[in-house]
Design an enzyme around this catalytic site. Structure first.
Site: not given
Length: 337
Positions: A184, A196
């Site tokens: 990401s 995350y």
């Protein structure tokens, strides 16, 4: 003394030299661009004989990638967490596509998937592995988290990627195949607390070391860095519900330090930024997956989405104080500060 004629001649020579250097530089850039474009456009042959395993195919990137790779002619093995997700995918794809149930946090499940894939691939080995399975919640202010909240995300997004990759590596080496790990832009720039961002930074590091280790075995490793897209990872309903539960579970003195309106302002800014930046065209990500598996010379990194290319990744290179100022605009300030 230099005469006027000699001075003019020297000026002309300098102008001509500068023009020549600029022309050579532009020609070199053009030549490199053409070579890169041609090299990037070359594709492998025999796609219909190559097996690829994609994880996290119940929805989002994985679901679309499995269907697109199936249409392309690959022998797709789509790993789904649930049987309903697998059934929907089989109904939308060709009879050639196979599904397997896989929980990337369960070693027994990973082992069962290995046996299934080994039986399907035989002596050919596994050409491609796309580590796509992932979750985002819980995310939010770091102080609102417990240790188990970090473990929950890291188990799926990082340890799951590591275990699946290590398990299938012998089959990938046999085929001299490909690994595409979905990281990401938050693996370059930490914008929010929780597991995350940590997990995606870990995926980046794991992929870099794996790529260098596998270079001599002919296995190529790519990292896909999506920006903001409309998937379950950015589902505002799930994120907001989780944030409310965490806020209500905080000690009174902690809530007081943030201020009564902090949660409302926080969720409002999250909704604004996600609504502004999130793209519904998730094919920008799955196209990167396809290229990583089918190109003769896959890229090391793929930035997916305009926000990743033009905003987030450039922002990751600026001085930290500048990045902190800009990202700080996306978050409210606690009332006690």
């Amino acid at each position: 003394m230099v005469s006027e004629e000699e001075s003019v001649l020297l000026d002309l020579v300098q102008v001509f030299t500068g023009y020549l250097l600029c022309s050579c530089a532009l020609a070199a850039v053009a030549l490199i661009s053409i070579i890169w474009f041609i090299r990037d456009s070359l594709h492998i042959h025999g796609i219909d004989e190559k097996h690829v395993l994609v994880t996290g195919c119940d929805s989002g990137f994985g679901d679309l990638a499995a269907r697109q790779l199936d249409q392309r002619g690959f022998r797709v093995i789509a790993a789904c967490l649930t049987e309903p997700g697998a059934s929907r995918l089989r109904a939308a794809a060709s009879p050639r596509l196979q599904t397997v149930l896989l929980n990337v946090t369960d070693s027994a499940s990973v082992g069962s998937a290995l046996e299934f894939v080994r039986n399907e691939t035989g002596e050919r080995g596994l050409w491609g592995l796309v580590n796509n399975a992932g979750i985002s919640v819980p995310i939010g202010p770091t102080e609102w988290m417990q240790v188990d909240d970090f473990k929950k995300v890291l188990d799926v997004n990082l340890m799951g990627v590591i275990e699946v990759t290590l398990t299938f590596l012998p089959l990938l080496k046999k085929a001299r195949g490909r690994v595409a790990n979905v990281a990401s832009i938050l693996g370059r720039l930490s914008l929010i607390g929780g597991g995350y961002c940590l997990s995606k930074w870990g995926v980046e590091a794991f992929s870099d070391s794996l790529r260098r280790d596998m270079l001599h075995f002919g296995v190529k490793v790519s990292i896909i860095e999506p920006g903001f897209f409309k998937t379950q990872v950015t589902d505002l309903g799930l994120i907001e519900d989780d944030l409310k539960k965490r806020w209500n579970a905080l000690p009174v003195e902690v809530r007081r330090s943030y201020g009564d309106s902090y949660l409302q302002e926080y969720t409002k800014l999250q909704a604004f930024s996600v609504g502004l930046l999130c793209s519904s065209d998730i094919s920008k990500v799955t196209s990167c997956m396809q290229h990583a598996l089918s190109a003769r010379n896959p890229r090391t990194r793929y930035a997916a989405g305009w926000d990743a290319k033009l905003f987030w990744i450039p922002l990751s290179y600026v001085p930290t104080c500048v990045a902190d100022f800009i990202t700080g605009l996306l978050l409210p300030s606690p009332k006690d500060t």
